[in-house]
Write an enzyme that holds these catalytic residues in place. Structure first.
Site, PDB file in Angstrom:
ATOM      1  N   CYS A 180     -10.963  -4.604  -0.435  1.00  0.00           N
ATOM      2  CA  CYS A 180     -10.161  -3.682   0.346  1.00  0.00           C
ATOM      3  C   CYS A 180     -11.071  -2.512   0.684  1.00  0.00           C
ATOM      4  O   CYS A 180     -11.984  -2.215  -0.066  1.00  0.00           O
ATOM      5  CB  CYS A 180      -8.950  -3.191  -0.447  1.00  0.00           C
ATOM      6  SG  CYS A 180      -7.847  -4.512  -0.955  1.00  0.00           S
ATOM      7  N   HIS A 350      -2.308  -7.183  -7.965  1.00  0.00           N
ATOM      8  CA  HIS A 350      -2.842  -6.062  -7.192  1.00  0.00           C
ATOM      9  C   HIS A 350      -1.813  -5.587  -6.160  1.00  0.00           C
ATOM     10  O   HIS A 350      -1.549  -4.383  -6.043  1.00  0.00           O
ATOM     11  CB  HIS A 350      -4.137  -6.501  -6.500  1.00  0.00           C
ATOM     12  CG  HIS A 350      -4.814  -5.422  -5.724  1.00  0.00           C
ATOM     13  ND1 HIS A 350      -5.876  -4.690  -6.218  1.00  0.00           N
ATOM     14  CD2 HIS A 350      -4.591  -4.944  -4.469  1.00  0.00           C
ATOM     15  CE1 HIS A 350      -6.271  -3.811  -5.312  1.00  0.00           C
ATOM     16  NE2 HIS A 350      -5.507  -3.957  -4.229  1.00  0.00           N
ATOM     17  N   GLU A 351      -1.223  -6.527  -5.414  1.00  0.00           N
ATOM     18  CA  GLU A 351      -0.254  -6.144  -4.383  1.00  0.00           C
ATOM     19  C   GLU A 351       1.046  -5.646  -5.006  1.00  0.00           C
ATOM     20  O   GLU A 351       1.661  -4.706  -4.496  1.00  0.00           O
ATOM     21  CB  GLU A 351       0.019  -7.335  -3.454  1.00  0.00           C
ATOM     22  CG  GLU A 351      -1.222  -7.932  -2.817  1.00  0.00           C
ATOM     23  CD  GLU A 351      -2.109  -6.891  -2.134  1.00  0.00           C
ATOM     24  OE1 GLU A 351      -1.576  -5.882  -1.623  1.00  0.00           O
ATOM     25  OE2 GLU A 351      -3.339  -7.072  -2.122  1.00  0.00           O
ATOM     26  N   HIS A 354       0.603  -2.065  -5.837  1.00  0.00           N
ATOM     27  CA  HIS A 354       0.825  -1.150  -4.716  1.00  0.00           C
ATOM     28  C   HIS A 354       2.312  -0.858  -4.550  1.00  0.00           C
ATOM     29  O   HIS A 354       2.709   0.290  -4.296  1.00  0.00           O
ATOM     30  CB  HIS A 354       0.266  -1.754  -3.426  1.00  0.00           C
ATOM     31  CG  HIS A 354      -1.219  -1.602  -3.274  1.00  0.00           C
ATOM     32  ND1 HIS A 354      -1.871  -0.413  -3.480  1.00  0.00           N
ATOM     33  CD2 HIS A 354      -2.180  -2.509  -2.913  1.00  0.00           C
ATOM     34  CE1 HIS A 354      -3.173  -0.571  -3.265  1.00  0.00           C
ATOM     35  NE2 HIS A 354      -3.387  -1.838  -2.925  1.00  0.00           N
ATOM     36  N   HIS A 360      -5.690   2.413  -5.200  1.00  0.00           N
ATOM     37  CA  HIS A 360      -6.963   1.809  -5.587  1.00  0.00           C
ATOM     38  C   HIS A 360      -7.693   2.699  -6.583  1.00  0.00           C
ATOM     39  O   HIS A 360      -7.631   3.931  -6.504  1.00  0.00           O
ATOM     40  CB  HIS A 360      -7.846   1.591  -4.358  1.00  0.00           C
ATOM     41  CG  HIS A 360      -7.377   0.466  -3.495  1.00  0.00           C
ATOM     42  ND1 HIS A 360      -7.684   0.371  -2.156  1.00  0.00           N
ATOM     43  CD2 HIS A 360      -6.613  -0.615  -3.767  1.00  0.00           C
ATOM     44  CE1 HIS A 360      -7.140  -0.718  -1.646  1.00  0.00           C
ATOM     45  NE2 HIS A 360      -6.480  -1.324  -2.616  1.00  0.00           N
TER      46      HIS A 360
END
EC number: 3.4.24.-
Length: 864
Positions: A180, A350-351, A354, A360
């Site tokens: 990313c 990870h998503e 968010h 991050h």
């Protein structure tokens, strides 16, 4: 990597699988279907240890059924280890919903499908900081972490049960790299923050709040048609989904967040949305389908789409920041980029991070991550450098804490329905039927209220210390506040008095005003524009000037817009909707708390002859975050207007007024569309007024009652005194004489010297005239009181006066001898009898009758 020697031992209480509806055959070959071993009823074996019993072959274990406890001996790099495992029952709460489609498009729903619990959690014997996550649904797949420096993957296919288990170091995995855009995060703590997010059984036994309570994410995984074709056997697809969910649960447990798989949907015939290699377009399409189709029929907190479709660029997933619990944005899209479940699970984590408000990680050492390089790889790093992340950094922990305290995640405190009945197993950290508590393995149980050998409460304990309503092994009383409100839209929760758990989090309903009228509640959060600016730019931040805000958001570029279109271009706002677009703030910190400043633009605008300096920034949140930071739904944009769908619309569309009308003016609507009544009014419609039972009201009533009693007593005493006075006036001096005998004691006056008659000597004793006020009581010995009780009473009225004056006579014969019985001594401290006070000046005029007077009354003998 050398192959490992494996054995299984110590099986206890393996439950027999329950029958399930037939799963679809999506085109797998006959060989593939035969590769998976059939499940038969398992058998119970005696407790065995490595030193005392021969090992049992793993093939025999997997083919005879899955036990609830499993101990596996494993050789890792020449060292022998024992994995102590328990079935992870929190992974699949209840009986989840499975959805697939027939060739004609008919949706098939298996509500309450009986998934065999084939996933385990545990640790390595003798290594307290280790953890193991393993699934034996079809072969063996899992992860063993001995320490941050030593992590291994385990894999054994269903057709390879006779072969040795393949063990690989994490560093040896060759996963496709993904990245990313680097987020030069400005939130760099200058000192270590306190670690408030420990696992539940390590918490201190204090009052808990939203940070330290265990949260649970109810997850639905959706497999698109490309994923289904990759795993044509539905059971194989289901097993892989369980393995991914198990790793997600393992990753989030240190944050006090559990992940529960409540549903799996497989698009077995065709994709139900338009697929795209652009992750932003795909995410927009998926979230729209989730909101209109999936969410109404399958309640959940987050939905994650898994696809084999390759995304353009290096990204492997995308989500919307801080969107958990939102019906519009809580979801993500993920690319199944590896045959290893570890890489896929790390990407989904990870998503999902968010969605939970995690940004991050900053590069460098500002966000410590366990383990040295090259093993150092955290889940929220922008680039994984071909290594999947296994842990969350301290920055992620602090970001989650901040999001929770800002009101995010109200849905995470609602636990799924109870699980299907299963056999009891002490030590699995789930309270089974017949158990009072379960604190896990003996070496990890720190609950002083629970006996980890019997899973029963210790003597004297009322509850287990697994919830905020239990303190020092005693239940908190009903009404004790167990969860504080986090903002204007949150309501406090109180213990019920019969459970250690705090009730689910309840918030005000959509449309209820908050922040002094600056916003309304939406999805449990108060969408004040000022608070949004302060969450992004720190204390002191305020909304930008209206002209600066309108100018930026109506242009439709990186500095201001109403969001991105599915194609990725920025959409300008209408002037009416400008406040509902991108956040435009002033003052506060130089760097934001979320993301990083990629570019900055300044401009001087003129309004009414006055020049206004405006400054706008382009925030970089990372390529995997779909939208810029827009004003939250519910932000006030005018009188009676709020932001809904990034447009300024009437607040009545939220239905708060309609719901509030059911409360009859004595309450507000909560997030469940029920009335939360004002104090003194009874649910469910707040129509019935309750009797005042508060402590204040009770105290006032008692005070009034006591005052009334005192008034009545005073009136009664006054009435009796008046009546006594009137009777005394009617009876004359007899009332006065009785008062001298039995009246209350009075303070004696000054001693007076008695007068003597001329020609007489001082008498030893003189009889006092009845005083005008009562004399003090005479202390009479009890024995003498008994003798006096037999004597006659004194005359009731005085003798008549004789006009003849008594004249003194010559002294008569000598006085008779004193009585044989000595008189009682005067009490200590009592004045001599001659000093007793009398009325007036103490002089006494004696009048003698013409005939001899009768002997003195018996009572006067007290003074002889």
């Amino acid at each position: 990597m050398r192959l490992a020697l494996l054995w299984a031992l110590g099986l206890l209480g393996a439950g027999s699988p329950r029958p399930s509806p037939p799963l679809p055959n999506i085109g797998g070959t006959e060989e593939e279907q035969q590769a998976s071993p059939e499940r038969t009823q398992s058998r119970s074996l005696e407790n065995q240890v490595v030193q005392d019993s021969p090992p049992i072959n793993l093939t025999e274990v997997l083919q005879t059924g899955l036990p609830e406890t499993l101990r596996i001996g494993l050789e890792l790099d020449g060292e022998n280890h024992i994995l102590e495992l328990q079935q992870n029952r929190d992974l699949v709460p209840g009986r989840p919903t499975l959805v697939w489609y027939q060739p004609d498009g008919t949706r098939m729903v298996s509500e309450g499908h009986s998934l065999e619990n084939c996933c385990y959690r545990g640790r390595v014997q003798g290594r307290p900081s280790s953890w193991v996550s393993l699934c034996a649904c079809s072969g063996i797949r899992g992860l063993v972490v001995l320490s941050p420096e030593r992590s291994y993957t385990l894999e054994l296919g269903p057709g390879d049960l006779q072969r040795p288990l393949i063990v690989s170091r994490i560093q040896d995995l060759l996963l496709p790299g993904h990245t990313c855009a680097p987020s030069w995060h400005a939130f760099v703590p200058t000192e270590a923050a306190p670690d408030l997010l420990l696992e539940q059984h390590h918490l201190r036994r204090l009052k808990r709040d939203v940070v330290t309570e265990t949260k649970i994410v109810e997850l639905v995984i959706v497999a698109d048609n490309s994923e289904v074709r990759k795993y044509p056997d539905f059971q194989q697809l289901l097993n892989r989904t369980l393995e991914v969910a198990l790793l997600l649960d393992t990753f989030f447990q240190p944050l006090n967040v559990r992940v529960a798989l409540v549903g799996l949907e497989a698009w077995t015939q065709r994709d139900l949305i338009e697929m795209s290699s652009n992750p932003a377009v795909l995410l927009d399409n998926f979230l729209r389908w989730r909101r209109t189709d999936l969410l109404p029929r399958l309640p959940h907190d987050s939905a994650q789409l898994v696809t084999v479709t390759s995304f353009s660029g290096p990204m492997v997933g995308m989500a919307i920041q801080n969107s958990i619990c939102s019906p519009d944005f809580s979801g993500g899209v993920n690319m199944d980029h590896s045959t290893s479940i570890l890489g896929v699970a790390s990407s989904i984590a990870h998503e999902l991070g968010h969605s939970l408000g995690l940004d991050h990680d900053s590069p460098g050492n500002s966000c410590p991550c366990p383990g040295p390089a090259p093993a150092k790889s955290c889940i929220m790093e922008a680039s994984t450098d071909f290594l999947p992340g296994l842990n969350f950094s301290n920055c992620s922990r602090w970001a989650l804490e901040k999001a929770l305290l800002d009101g995010m995640g109200s849905c995470l405190f609602e636990w799924p329905p109870s699980r299907a009945p299963m056999s009891s197993l002490c030590g699995n950290m789930f309270v089974d039927p017949g158990e009072q508590c379960d604190c896990g393995f003996p070496d990890e149980c720190t609950d002083p209220c629970c006996d980890y050998f019997t899973c029963q409460l210790r003597p004297g304990a009322q509850c287990a210390s697994d919830g905020p309503c239990c303190q020092n092994c005693k239940l908190q009383p009903a009404g004790w506040q167990c969860r504080l409100p986090t903002d204007d839209c949150d309501l406090p929760e109180f213990c019920l008095g019969d459970s250690s758990q705090c009730p689910p989090d309840i918030r005000l309903g959509d449309g209820e005003p908050c922040a002094s009228g600056e916003a309304v509640c939406m999805h449990g959060r108060c969408a004040s524009y000022t608070r949004q600016c302060q969450s992004l730019w720190g204390p002191g931040a305020q909304p930008a000037a209206p002209l600066c805000l309108q100018t930026a958001n109506t242009r439709g570029n990186a500095f201001g817009s109403c969001g991105r279109s599915p194609s990725g271009s920025y959409m300008p706002c209408n002037l009416r909707d400008a406040i509902c677009g991108q956040l435009q703030c002033q003052w506060g910190r130089n760097q934001p708390l979320l993301g990083s400043v990629q570019d900055q633009l300044s401009e001087v605008l003129e309004a009414n002859g006055t020049q206004l300096n405006c400054s706008w920034v382009d925030l970089d949140l990372g390529n995997d975050v779909a939208q810029p930071l827009l004003a939250l739904p519910g932000t006030a944009c005018g009188p009676g207007l709020v932001c809904i769908g990034h447009r300024c619309q009437p607040v009545d569309l939220l239905g708060a007024q309609e719901c509030r009308s059911k409360c009859h003016g004595h309450g507000v609507c909560d997030s469940s569309r029920h009335c939360h009544c004002d104090e003194g009014w009874a649910p469910p419609d707040c129509m019935t007024q309750l009797r005042a039972t508060s402590s204040l009201t009770t105290g006032l009533l008692l005070s009034l009652l006591l005052l009334l009693v005192l008034v009545l007593l005073g009136a009664s005493y006054w009435y009796r005194a008046r009546l006594h006075q009137r009777l005394c006036q009617l009876k004359g001096s007899s009332c006065q004489y009785r008062a001298a005998q039995s009246g209350p004691p009075e303070r004696p006056g000054p001693p007076q010297r008695a007068q003597q008659m001329p020609g007489t000597k001082q008498a030893n004793v003189s009889f006092p005239v009845p005083p005008s006020r009562p004399l003090p009581p005479n202390p009479v010995p009890k024995k003498l009181q008994a003798e006096l009780a037999d004597r006659s009473n004194p005359p009731t009225r005085p003798l008549p006066a004789d006009p003849v004056v008594w004249r003194p006579k010559p002294q008569g014969p000598t006085k008779p001898p004193p009585p044989r019985k000595p008189l009682p001594a005067n009490p200590q401290g009592r004045p001599p009898l001659g000093d007793l006070p009398g009325p007036g000046d103490g002089s006494l005029q004696l009048v003698v009758p013409s005939r001899p007077a009768p002997p003195p009354p018996a009572a006067s003998s007290l003074y002889l």
